[in-house]
Design a protein around this motif. Structure first.
Motif, PDB file in Angstrom:
ATOM      1  N   UNK A   5      33.215  53.506  38.483  1.00 48.29           N
ATOM      2  CA  UNK A   5      31.931  52.927  38.120  1.00 48.29           C
ATOM      3  C   UNK A   5      32.061  51.425  37.892  1.00 48.29           C
ATOM      4  N   UNK A   6      31.405  50.651  38.763  1.00 53.78           N
ATOM      5  CA  UNK A   6      31.287  49.213  38.575  1.00 53.78           C
ATOM      6  C   UNK A   6      32.590  48.451  38.551  1.00 53.78           C
ATOM      7  N   UNK A   7      33.581  48.885  39.338  1.00 51.58           N
ATOM      8  CA  UNK A   7      34.887  48.225  39.305  1.00 51.58           C
ATOM      9  C   UNK A   7      34.795  46.802  39.851  1.00 51.58           C
ATOM     10  N   UNK A   8      35.293  45.870  39.061  1.00 55.86           N
ATOM     11  CA  UNK A   8      35.372  44.477  39.482  1.00 55.86           C
ATOM     12  C   UNK A   8      36.731  43.935  39.072  1.00 55.86           C
ATOM     13  N   UNK A   9      37.392  43.248  39.995  1.00 54.22           N
ATOM     14  CA  UNK A   9      38.711  42.684  39.710  1.00 54.22           C
ATOM     15  C   UNK A   9      38.883  41.363  40.439  1.00 54.22           C
ATOM     16  N   UNK A  10      39.264  40.339  39.675  1.00 54.56           N
ATOM     17  CA  UNK A  10      39.570  39.037  40.249  1.00 54.56           C
ATOM     18  C   UNK A  10      41.033  38.704  40.007  1.00 54.56           C
ATOM     19  N   UNK A  11      41.640  38.019  40.968  1.00 50.73           N
ATOM     20  CA  UNK A  11      42.946  37.416  40.804  1.00 50.73           C
ATOM     21  C   UNK A  11      42.728  35.908  40.955  1.00 50.73           C
ATOM     22  N   UNK A  12      42.663  35.204  39.832  1.00 46.98           N
ATOM     23  CA  UNK A  12      42.297  33.798  39.900  1.00 46.98           C
ATOM     24  C   UNK A  12      40.875  33.672  40.412  1.00 46.98           C
ATOM     25  N   UNK A  13      40.704  32.916  41.488  1.00 53.64           N
ATOM     26  CA  UNK A  13      39.384  32.744  42.088  1.00 53.64           C
ATOM     27  C   UNK A  13      39.077  33.790  43.152  1.00 53.64           C
ATOM     28  N   UNK A  14      40.054  34.630  43.469  1.00 55.76           N
ATOM     29  CA  UNK A  14      39.870  35.623  44.523  1.00 55.76           C
ATOM     30  C   UNK A  14      39.218  36.882  43.959  1.00 55.76           C
ATOM     31  N   UNK A  15      38.084  37.247  44.503  1.00 53.51           N
ATOM     32  CA  UNK A  15      37.374  38.456  44.102  1.00 53.51           C
ATOM     33  C   UNK A  15      37.849  39.599  44.983  1.00 53.51           C
ATOM     34  N   UNK A  16      38.673  40.478  44.417  1.00 57.09           N
ATOM     35  CA  UNK A  16      39.299  41.550  45.201  1.00 57.09           C
ATOM     36  C   UNK A  16      38.424  42.791  45.265  1.00 57.09           C
ATOM     37  N   UNK A  17      37.792  43.163  44.153  1.00 56.91           N
ATOM     38  CA  UNK A  17      36.914  44.327  44.088  1.00 56.91           C
ATOM     39  C   UNK A  17      35.630  43.893  43.396  1.00 56.91           C
ATOM     40  N   UNK A  18      34.496  44.275  43.967  1.00 56.59           N
ATOM     41  CA  UNK A  18      33.214  43.721  43.549  1.00 56.59           C
ATOM     42  C   UNK A  18      32.213  44.836  43.228  1.00 56.59           C
ATOM     43  N   UNK A  19      32.089  45.188  41.948  1.00 60.04           N
ATOM     44  CA  UNK A  19      31.099  46.164  41.477  1.00 60.04           C
ATOM     45  C   UNK A  19      31.146  47.457  42.290  1.00 60.04           C
ATOM     46  N   UNK A  20      32.343  47.989  42.469  1.00 58.34           N
ATOM     47  CA  UNK A  20      32.555  49.146  43.333  1.00 58.34           C
ATOM     48  C   UNK A  20      32.359  50.447  42.557  1.00 58.34           C
ATOM     49  N   UNK A  21      31.547  51.344  43.098  1.00 54.64           N
ATOM     50  CA  UNK A  21      31.308  52.652  42.487  1.00 54.64           C
ATOM     51  C   UNK A  21      31.359  53.729  43.556  1.00 54.64           C
ATOM     52  N   UNK A  22      31.991  54.868  43.226  1.00 55.79           N
ATOM     53  CA  UNK A  22      32.007  56.012  44.132  1.00 55.79           C
ATOM     54  C   UNK A  22      32.500  57.227  43.361  1.00 55.79           C
ATOM     55  N   UNK A  23      32.315  58.409  43.937  1.00 55.62           N
ATOM     56  CA  UNK A  23      32.827  59.663  43.395  1.00 55.62           C
ATOM     57  C   UNK A  23      33.714  60.327  44.440  1.00 55.62           C
ATOM     58  N   UNK A  24      34.757  61.020  43.973  1.00 58.62           N
ATOM     59  CA  UNK A  24      35.591  61.842  44.841  1.00 58.62           C
ATOM     60  C   UNK A  24      35.532  63.258  44.288  1.00 58.62           C
ATOM     61  N   UNK A  25      35.026  64.175  45.080  1.00 58.60           N
ATOM     62  CA  UNK A  25      34.761  65.527  44.602  1.00 58.60           C
ATOM     63  C   UNK A  25      35.845  66.505  45.038  1.00 58.60           C
TER      64      UNK A  25
END
Length: 268
Positions: A5-25
Motif C-alpha cells: 500500500x502506497x510504497x514510495x522509496x527514494x535514494x537521494x534524488x532518485x525516485x525508485x518506487x512511487x506510490x505503488x499498491x497491489x495485492x498478491x492472492x
C-alpha cells in the motif's frame, strides 16, 4: 495475502518506487514484471524488510515481514542462487537453516528429494553448477513449508529444459495447494506458461494488475503487449522530475548482497 500500500522509496534524488499498491492472492501464480530499472528489486527488498520505505507498507498475512516470529516457516524466498557457504555440503547448509528456524531435521531430506538433490546432498555446495545452486536455493525456500513462496531471482536461471518444466510444475502445484506464489522474471515467454496473473510496473509505478489472458489480448502476444505497456518506462525519475537511467539504489548506497532467507528465527 500480500498487501502493498502506497510504497514510495527514494535514494537521494532518485525516485525508485512511487506510490505503488497491489495485492498478491493465494491459489494462483502471480508474475512480477517490469523493465530494468522499473523498481522491482527495491519493491522486493521492501517486502522482505531489507529496505524501509519512505512511505507505505507491505503486509504478508496481515503482518510486516519483521513481525514474523519464524520467517522461514512463513515466507520462503529465493533472491540469489549462491547464498550459501561454499565449503558446506548441501545437507549441512539446509540442516543449519532448519536448526536455526526450529524446523524438524526430517524436513531436510524431504526438500532434497523434492528438488532432485538427494544424490548430491553430500557434495560441497561451492562446486555446484548454476542449475544445482538454483535448486539448493529453492530447497532452502521450501524448507519451512511456508504458505508464501517468493521466487525472485529468475527461478529457471541455469536449469536445463527438464529443470525448467520441473520448477514450472512445482510453482503451479504449490499455488493449487492454496499458497501464495510470487515470481519475478524478465522471461515473458516463461511467464506466459506459468503465471495466472501479472503485476507490471514501470518507473516505480503500477502499470497493470491483470490476468495473463487479459494482457495478452491487448496485442499479438504477451511479449508485444508487455513491450507496448512498458515503452518509455525503463528509467527512474529524480525528485525534480528529471528522468535518468536506473537499476536499483545508487552504487554507494547499495548493500553488498542480501540473503534469500533469514539465518535465524525471531521472537515476538
Amino acid at each position: 495475502m500480500i498487501e502493498a500500500r502506497g510504497l514510495t522509496k527514494r535514494y537521494g534524488r532518485v525516485l525508485a518506487v512511487d506510490a505503488l499498491s497491489f495485492d498478491v492472492r493465494p491459489g494462483i501464480v502471480t508474475g512480477f514484471l517490469g523493465p530494468n530499472g522499473s523498481g522491482k528489486s527495491t519493491t522486493i527488498r521492501i517486502m522482505l524488510g531489507l529496505d524501509a520505505p519512505d512511505r507505505g507498507v507491505v503486509r504478508i498475512g496481515g503482518r510486516r515481514y519483521r513481525e514474523l516470529s519464524w520467517p522461514l516457516r512463513e515466507v520462503g524466498a529465493l533472491q540469489e542462487a549462491r547464498t550459501f557457504h561454499p565449503g558446506r555440503t548441501a545437507r549441512a547448509h539446509l540442516a543449519a537453516l532448519a536448526a536455526s528456524n526450529n524446523i524438524p531435521a526430517t524436513r531436510v531430506d524431504e526438500v532434497l528429494r523434492l528438488t532432485g538433490l538427494r544424490s548430491a546432498a553430500g557434495r560441497r555446495a561451492g562446486k555446484f553448477s548454476l542449475g544445482m545452486a538454483q535448486r539448493l536455493g529453492i530447497a532452502a525456500a521450501l524448507l519451512g513449508d511456508p504458505g508464501v513462496l517468493l521466487l525472485l531471482d529468475e527461478p529457471v536461471n541455469g536449469l536445463d529444459p527438464e529443470g525448467i518444466r520441473w520448477i514450472r510444475e512445482l510453482m503451479k502445484s504449490l499455488a493449487a495447494e492454496g499458497r501464495i506464489v510470487f515470481v519475478s522474471s524478465h522471461l515473458i515467454s516463461e511467464m506466459a506458461l506459468t503465471a495466472d496473473r501479472l503485476i507490471v510496473i514501470g518507473a516505480g509505478r503500477l502499470l497493470a494488475d491483470t490476468s495473463v489472458a487479459e494482457l495478452s489480448a491487448r496485442s499479438s502476444s504477451l511479449e508485444d503487449a508487455f513491450l507496448e505497456l512498458t515503452s518509455g518506462s525503463a528509467e527512474f525519475r529524480d525528485a525534480g522530475g528529471t528522468r535518468r537511467p536506473a537499476g536499483g539504489p545508487p552504487a554507494a548506497q547499495r548493500p553488498g548482497g542480501y540473503p534469500s532467507y533469514p539465518a535465524t528465527g525471531r521472537t515476538s
